[in-house]
Motif scaffolding. Structure first.
Motif, PDB file in Angstrom:
ATOM      1  N   ALA A  20      42.570 -46.063  -3.968  1.00 17.12           N
ATOM      2  CA  ALA A  20      43.241 -46.013  -2.668  1.00 17.12           C
ATOM      3  C   ALA A  20      42.897 -44.718  -1.948  1.00 17.12           C
ATOM      4  O   ALA A  20      42.605 -44.707  -0.743  1.00 17.12           O
ATOM      5  N   LEU A  32      42.693 -49.001   4.173  1.00 19.91           N
ATOM      6  CA  LEU A  32      43.606 -49.086   3.032  1.00 19.91           C
ATOM      7  C   LEU A  32      44.458 -50.359   3.123  1.00 19.91           C
ATOM      8  O   LEU A  32      45.594 -50.349   3.571  1.00 19.91           O
ATOM      9  N   LEU A  37      41.743 -52.727  -1.559  1.00 21.86           N
ATOM     10  CA  LEU A  37      42.082 -51.920  -2.721  1.00 21.86           C
ATOM     11  C   LEU A  37      41.863 -52.707  -4.009  1.00 21.86           C
ATOM     12  O   LEU A  37      41.244 -52.213  -4.950  1.00 21.86           O
ATOM     13  N   LYS A  55      52.441 -52.103  -0.310  1.00 22.55           N
ATOM     14  CA  LYS A  55      51.530 -51.084   0.213  1.00 22.55           C
ATOM     15  C   LYS A  55      52.254 -49.763   0.433  1.00 22.55           C
ATOM     16  O   LYS A  55      51.681 -48.692   0.192  1.00 22.55           O
ATOM     17  N   VAL A  58      52.120 -47.555  -2.511  1.00 25.70           N
ATOM     18  CA  VAL A  58      50.805 -46.918  -2.674  1.00 25.70           C
ATOM     19  C   VAL A  58      50.729 -45.703  -1.754  1.00 25.70           C
ATOM     20  O   VAL A  58      50.316 -44.617  -2.162  1.00 25.70           O
TER      21      VAL A  58
END
Length: 175
Positions: A20, A32, A37, A55, A58
């Motif tokens: 990432a 991203l 990813l 997400k 992340v």
């Protein structure tokens, strides 16, 4: 209590986070995506959810990593030049400019209080624990980096001279 400053616990989660970060640093935030990813680590997008629920988790993990690294950079500068605001400002700027997308991602949303406090601690110590002055200095450093990363200074500007002037304004006796 969970250590919010700790990196992901599993090898696969660390691999996903590294991928990432690579996507973010190379191509910017639009790259991203969970699909991109997953592809970069050789798994399907739904498999990512075994390690990160969404997400935003992340993104939060990336922001945590940036704050840990900022804290480490400032702590190293403090160890080399105890009490030196100029050394701390230089370390902050250098680290931020080396990771522009990650810096913007980190500073563009609410941060983990514990990590932000750790990253700011050397600054508070350098400015003799003066909380108001330390917060103003933190805002100065952030504003200068944000303007520099976003190309907000005129082309003929001497950004280094602006940094030097700002640092001098915060630490006239401690330089």
């Amino acid at each position: 209590m969970t250590d919010l400053a700790a990196p992901p616990a599993t090898d696969r989660a660390r691999q996903i986070l590294a991928a990432a970060r690579t996507l973010l640093e190379r191509e910017g935030p639009e790259a991203l995506t969970m699909r991109r990813l997953a592809g970069s680590v050789g798994i399907t997008a739904p498999s990512l959810y075994k390690h990160f629920p969404d997400k935003s988790s992340v993104v939060n993990a990336l922001a945590d990593a940036m704050l840990r690294e900022t804290a480490e950079a400032l702590e190293a500068a403090e160890a080399t030049a105890p009490g030196s605001f100029p050394a701390l400002a230089a370390a902050y700027r250098t680290h931020a400019l080396a990771h522009p997308h990650l810096y913007r991602l980190t500073t563009g949303h609410p941060l983990r209080q514990e990590l932000e406090e750790r990253a700011a601690a050397p600054l508070f110590r350098a400015l003799a624990g003066d909380e108001g002055l330390a917060r103003a200095a933190w805002a100065f450093a952030h504003g200068m980096v944000a303007m520099e990363l976003n190309g907000r200074f005129p082309a003929e500007s001497d950004v280094s001279a602006a940094w030097t002037a700002g640092i001098a304004a915060f630490a006239p006796v401690r330089l």
